[in-house]
Design a protein around this motif. Sequence first.
Motif, short mmCIF file in Angstrom:
data_model
loop_
_atom_site.label_atom_id
_atom_site.label_comp_id
_atom_site.label_asym_id
_atom_site.label_seq_id
_atom_site.Cartn_x
_atom_site.Cartn_y
_atom_site.Cartn_z
N LEU A 167 0.81 -1.22 0.00
CA LEU A 167 0.00 0.00 0.00
C LEU A 167 0.84 1.27 0.00
CD1 LEU A 167 -2.61 -1.10 2.71
CD2 LEU A 167 -2.87 -1.21 0.22
N ILE A 168 2.14 1.12 0.15
CA ILE A 168 3.02 2.29 0.25
C ILE A 168 3.50 2.71 -1.14
CG2 ILE A 168 5.22 3.12 1.17
CD1 ILE A 168 4.88 1.18 3.50
N PRO A 169 3.42 3.99 -1.46
CA PRO A 169 3.93 4.47 -2.76
C PRO A 169 5.41 4.11 -2.90
CG PRO A 169 2.64 6.19 -1.67
CD PRO A 169 2.85 5.09 -0.65
N ASN A 170 5.83 3.75 -4.11
CA ASN A 170 7.21 3.30 -4.33
C ASN A 170 8.25 4.30 -3.84
OD1 ASN A 170 6.42 0.87 -5.46
ND2 ASN A 170 6.39 1.68 -7.55
N GLU A 171 7.95 5.59 -4.02
CA GLU A 171 8.94 6.59 -3.62
C GLU A 171 9.09 6.71 -2.11
OE1 GLU A 171 5.01 8.79 -4.31
OE2 GLU A 171 6.16 7.17 -5.25
N LYS A 172 8.15 6.10 -1.36
CA LYS A 172 8.22 6.15 0.11
C LYS A 172 8.81 4.88 0.70
CE LYS A 172 6.02 10.11 0.09
NZ LYS A 172 5.15 10.78 1.00
N LYS A 173 9.15 3.92 -0.16
CA LYS A 173 9.70 2.65 0.33
C LYS A 173 11.20 2.77 0.53
CE LYS A 173 6.21 -0.19 -2.06
NZ LYS A 173 5.96 -1.19 -3.13
#
Length: 307
Positions: A167-173
């Motif tokens: 559920l986490i946007p890729n840029e926040k991983k």
Amino acid sequence: MIDFSSEVYCKVQPTEGCMNKTFYEVNELYELAPKPKIALRGFHCCSNFLRCFLFYGNKKSHRFFRVQLGANVDHENHTLFCGNEMRVIEEWDYEKVLDSITEDMCLSLVEKNGLDLQWIPNCKKSPKVCLAAITNHVGALAHVPNERVSHELCLAAVTKNGMSIELIPNEKKSLEVCLAAVTNNGFALRFVEEDKKTHEVCFIAVLRNGWALKHVPKDRKTFEMCFVAVGGDAWALKWVPENMKTKDLCLAAVSNVGFALHFVPELLKTHEVCLAAVKNDGWVLELIDENKKKECFAALANNKRAV
């Protein structure tokens, strides 16, 4: 003369798809003959407008009223009310409704059910409210506005349930978030970006869940990693590169799950490996060459119906 309670409630009237064609007006009285019963009949309202959003959704197009109910009132947990007599005191616009919603109201809602974050207006989704929602249910992460998805929120979610990394946007991983996710659930590696699949992340993933080896890039698989994966889940032998399949590795796999023999190269299907497989599960005999008669005895000892 109707005896109205001094308590003032909040009521929402949808303007689209509403079965009730009566459009309420300020200072008007409305009555229904039957005794009120929540979810069945009567004028329904809530203690605040945020509670109303649970039933009618958060839509600017709705009409919003402050009302009083008669003495005959049914209620549920003192948050949902229903009466057969109602007086409309005033009508509010959407902006005034938003101003009435406090952080405490939002916290009270999401601390009971984190997924109710979806009904809270975005402008009221403070970091504290979002964190409380995720602490209650990681699925609430799907309802956090992208600009409010912080490192702290992501870490809280994956620490509670590694699979929520989906559920986490890729840029926040971040690397830290990915590491926390696979530490909680190795199969979360499936949702880790390729550039974050370091040796440490991949190794911890297969240590937690051998099947996670499926999502390890081929050029990052090591023999040690494969051995750990197969030790945790014999079926992971399927994802071991052919050049890393040794006799010892295959023997370890079929000793735990006989049918893992399906992923053993022909050259490594030795008497010892085949015997270990049929000792684990006699039905594996169907995968063994007819000429290997000795395995039949082990198969019969394990399951007489196998032949």
